[in-house]
Write an enzyme that holds these catalytic residues in place. Structure first.
Site: not given
Length: 350
Positions: A103, A326, A329
């Site tokens: 990702s 998060d 990312h």
């Protein structure tokens, strides 16, 4: 446009590219530098890029601050060319570019598609997914940007209802052939355990184990990938890049801030040239393996410059909102746009 006007336009474009390359300089390390405030950034507005995945669209998810978008990477000994989407599309007319990885590779792929679309908003684009390959193409230029999700690069095979991570097998490599540019990444999924771990056993040659030290397994997989590159890549036809380890910011002790815990609430980068936590061990492993590859592979050495951006993560403004945090990312627009500026600078140098 007549022949003379077209030739003049092409000539001026080539001069511009040469000036950009000259501005970088062969002795300049574009990965050494610091972040500086620049009000002309970001390079695009997320509202003009409707296909950004929810987990990266921090502004749309309610992030209240915007300052994290206004920083530019400044190398110490030269200037990094500002990303120019039209130049990119002209230079790579008729080419196919593929990102392969997890990702974080998706994060960079989405950044590049946004940079290109917002540079030429009047040009049509086609976004589609067939099997595991997502493709974003610009028919006017014949340019296609692909993303193939393959978090480990090596194979995971179902055997007797068990998922086996095969460190020496890379059958998926058949999907990587025939591209003009390949950009690989892997690391973060190697750390997953328990129910999140997507395999049950790990196999090294003829020995199958329930587990293995993750950095050791990662190194073995990278060596398998390196052998694939040596056997299958023609450097005259395909340029190969490997994205350095993208850092997380889950522990503020890494950046020596006793007042914080994670990336949540961080709104300002580290403005020095060094990161207190030092280089992560998997990045050192990656560098050693890349030195063993006989074919030319360019390291997108984004680790340290990204370590300085504790403010760039979605935190509570990614997928899942305030229920999640998060710190892995990156928001878009944001840090991956700089990764693509570095990619573009390296491509025009080579």
């Amino acid at each position: 446009m007549g022949p003379f006007a077209f030739a003049t336009s092409l000539f001026l474009f080539l001069i511009e590219i040469c000036q950009q390359v000259d501005g970088i300089g062969s002795k300049c390390d574009i990965y050494k530098g610091k972040w500086v405030f620049d009000a002309s950034y970001p390079l695009y507005n997320s509202s003009n890029c409707p296909f950004i995945h929810q987990e990266f669209n921090c502004q749309n998810n309610g992030r209240p601050d915007r300052l994290y978008q206004n920083f530019r990477w400044q190398p110490t000994s030269c200037n990094l060319p500002r990303f120019n989407g039209k130049d990119f599309l002209r230079k790579f007319r008729g080419k196919r570019i593929m990102f392969v990885g997890d990702s974080l590779g998706l994060n960079q792929w989405q950044s590049l598609t946004c940079l290109l679309h917002t540079a030429t908003p009047q040009d049509p684009y086609i976004s589609q997914r067939v099997a595991a390959i997502s493709t974003f193409s610009f028919p006017t230029y014949g340019v296609s940007i692909m993303f193939l999700r393959n978090a480990f690069l090596v194979d995971i095979v179902n055997e007797k209802d068990m998922r086996v991570l095969k460190l020496n097998s890379i059958g998926n490599g058949r999907n990587w052939k025939g591209y003009d540019v390949l950009i690989f990444d892997t690391w973060h999924w190697w750390l997953l355990t328990g129910r999140k771990q997507p395999w049950d056993y790990v196999q090294d040659n003829n020995i199958t184990r329930k587990n293995m030290h993750r950095t050791v397994a990662y190194k073995k997989a990278l060596r398998t990938w390196a052998r694939w590159v040596n056997l299958n890549v023609d450097p005259a036809k395909t340029k190969v890049f490997f994205q350095g380890v993208s850092p997380d910011h889950v522990d503020s002790r890494d950046w020596a801030d006793p007042t914080a815990k994670t990336c949540r609430g961080e709104t300002w980068p580290i403005l020095s040239t060094e990161y207190p936590g030092g280089s992560p061990p998997p990045q050192d492993v990656l560098k050693r393996v890349l030195r063993s590859v006989s074919k030319k592979v360019h390291l997108l050495d984004i680790t340290r410059l990204s370590q300085l951006r504790k403010d760039g993560h979605p935190s509570a403004f990614g997928y899942g909102g305030h229920r999640r945090n998060d710190c892995t990312h990156w928001c878009l627009p944001g840090v991956p746009d700089t990764w693509n500026e570095l990619l573009f600078a390296t491509l025009i140098q080579t």
